[in-house]
Design a protein around this motif. Sequence first.
Motif, mmCIF file in Angstrom:
data_model
loop_
_atom_site.group_PDB
_atom_site.id
_atom_site.type_symbol
_atom_site.label_atom_id
_atom_site.label_comp_id
_atom_site.label_asym_id
_atom_site.label_seq_id
_atom_site.Cartn_x
_atom_site.Cartn_y
_atom_site.Cartn_z
ATOM 1 N N TYR A 105 0.815 -1.224 -0.105
ATOM 2 C CA TYR A 105 0.096 0.188 0.058
ATOM 3 C C TYR A 105 0.689 1.071 -0.103
ATOM 4 C CZ TYR A 105 -3.910 -2.595 0.809
ATOM 5 O OH TYR A 105 -5.176 -3.722 0.594
ATOM 6 N N LYS A 161 -5.105 -0.128 13.438
ATOM 7 C CA LYS A 161 -6.581 -0.857 13.575
ATOM 8 C C LYS A 161 -6.068 -2.413 12.924
ATOM 9 C CE LYS A 161 -8.961 2.066 11.045
ATOM 10 N NZ LYS A 161 -10.123 2.430 10.471
ATOM 11 N N ALA A 164 -5.285 -5.376 15.303
ATOM 12 C CA ALA A 164 -6.351 -5.650 15.820
ATOM 13 C C ALA A 164 -6.485 -7.620 15.621
ATOM 14 C CB ALA A 164 -7.697 -5.480 15.871
ATOM 15 N N GLY A 196 -12.768 -1.516 22.521
ATOM 16 C CA GLY A 196 -13.047 -0.691 21.354
ATOM 17 C C GLY A 196 -12.823 0.947 21.718
ATOM 18 N N ALA A 197 -13.371 1.230 22.952
ATOM 19 C CA ALA A 197 -13.166 2.641 23.437
ATOM 20 C C ALA A 197 -11.531 3.015 23.431
ATOM 21 C CB ALA A 197 -13.760 3.000 25.065
ATOM 22 N N TYR A 199 -9.258 1.752 21.380
ATOM 23 C CA TYR A 199 -8.757 1.905 20.313
ATOM 24 C C TYR A 199 -9.064 3.290 19.793
ATOM 25 C CZ TYR A 199 -7.127 -2.702 19.236
ATOM 26 O OH TYR A 199 -6.748 -3.934 19.051
ATOM 27 N N LEU A 200 -10.439 3.823 20.009
ATOM 28 C CA LEU A 200 -10.909 5.136 19.607
ATOM 29 C C LEU A 200 -10.204 6.132 20.134
ATOM 30 C CD1 LEU A 200 -14.806 4.828 19.673
ATOM 31 C CD2 LEU A 200 -13.249 4.829 17.483
ATOM 32 N N THR A 203 -6.995 6.183 17.623
ATOM 33 C CA THR A 203 -7.478 6.387 16.478
ATOM 34 C C THR A 203 -7.946 7.887 15.783
ATOM 35 O OG1 THR A 203 -9.388 5.125 16.177
ATOM 36 C CG2 THR A 203 -7.445 4.180 15.593
ATOM 37 N N ILE A 204 -9.139 8.265 17.001
ATOM 38 C CA ILE A 204 -9.604 9.542 16.419
ATOM 39 C C ILE A 204 -8.744 10.885 16.719
ATOM 40 C CG2 ILE A 204 -11.412 11.194 17.217
ATOM 41 C CD1 ILE A 204 -13.355 8.699 17.718
ATOM 42 N N ARG A 208 -7.438 13.214 13.206
ATOM 43 C CA ARG A 208 -7.475 14.533 13.455
ATOM 44 C C ARG A 208 -6.125 15.214 13.024
ATOM 45 N NH1 ARG A 208 -12.070 15.662 16.686
ATOM 46 N NH2 ARG A 208 -13.337 14.854 15.279
#
Lengths: 221, 227
Positions: A105, A161, A164, A196-197, A199-200, A203-204, A208
Amino acid sequence: MSFFEILEKNGWYFFTTLLSGWPATLMVAAGALVFALVFGLIIALMRISTWKLVRWPSTAYVEFFRGTPALVQLFVIYFGFPDWGYQPTPIQAAVIGLGMNGAAYISEIYRAGIESIHRGQTEAALSLGMTPASAMQHIILPQAIRTMLPPMTNFAIVLLKDTAIVFAVGVLEVMALARQLVTETLTSAPIYLMAGAMYLCVTIPMARIAARLERQRQAWH
Amino acid sequence: MLDLPEIYTENIHRWLPELLYYSLTTLKIAFFSFLLAVVFGVLIALCRISHKRVIRTLAVCSIEVARGLPIVVVLYIVYFVPPQLFPGLDWSWFDDFTGAVLGLGIHGGAILAEVFRSGIEALHKGQREAALSLGMTPAKAMTHIILPQATRIVLPPVGNYAIGLLKDTSLCTLIGVNEIMNGAKSIAFSDYQPMAVFVLVAAIYFVMSYPLSLLVRAMERRMRVAH
């Protein structure tokens, strides 16, 4: 017991256990990123070569690795390589697998970045007596980095991600520990939601940063 | 050293039919979750451009969350969490296949929502204004003027999503769906030929995804020429 009772009773235990999986997650992500950055550059340079014999294998590599799932590639490396006499550790398999996948990629990002620089630049550098290698190193790549930085950041998010899935080859990262906790306590809802929280939380903010880099790049042009 | 050609000539007549049978499940998951993702994607995209602030914020949040989570985590949450949060309901219909389709569909909905939105926003605002000034209702302007044009713009990215989705169905093995990866694992370990079997599986995935990616590239070329 209700969801909140479980969370109140075991929440801290879940949190600390899941947190102890982050070093492995980050190590795999960082290792695979370095692998992909180095190997991807080699592939990209091969792909823009004028020599067909060099271009062809690199194109085949990119097509194949982008056309098959990362999980299959991981399985080939972790379960298949022992057939060839090399038994990687789970972390090695994860870094090699995600790194080789990522190289395919990332080589496209490099290529797009290099091609975004006007051809005249290479010609000018060559006519000044630079070798093609030093023209690439001193003229093209430093300028291309600007274009490549936002997609590279996005790629780093994708890579994080993708880590995982590496529990499937036995790496003790966040998801592996989440699954262990579920078997241990027979409750799944709070554990998977907490994972999940987590990871967020990573990643969030990264997304940004990528968006800001992209805005800056557009402002330059 | 492993003699792959010999292993294949000996075993392929047993492996290939079995793996192809399992790959039907893979295609089924991909097909249904694609449909679901398109439906979710349109709904979320419409919410995302809504005039009501609450609806818009909800849409943005759902997109950010779904795009920030690894797909495996989405699958685990969708498949394992609801039955435990609402234990009183009847969950017997909720098998691993349904969970996989729902999980991939929700995740894809968030990705496609952004694709659809950028497709709609790529069209000049004047188009909608012109339609409204001709007396069309906003809904009619959307279905007759905006969407038909936006469809052409979004086709290549939707195709790219479909390719990604096909590959992502391999993750469904991790929640126990009996698709091609699951079949491959059982064959690989019962025949002690992991290398040969997993390389064969990779080839099968490649044969499924490569025509799609050629198609998408042809569409992208045509789009570039058109502009």
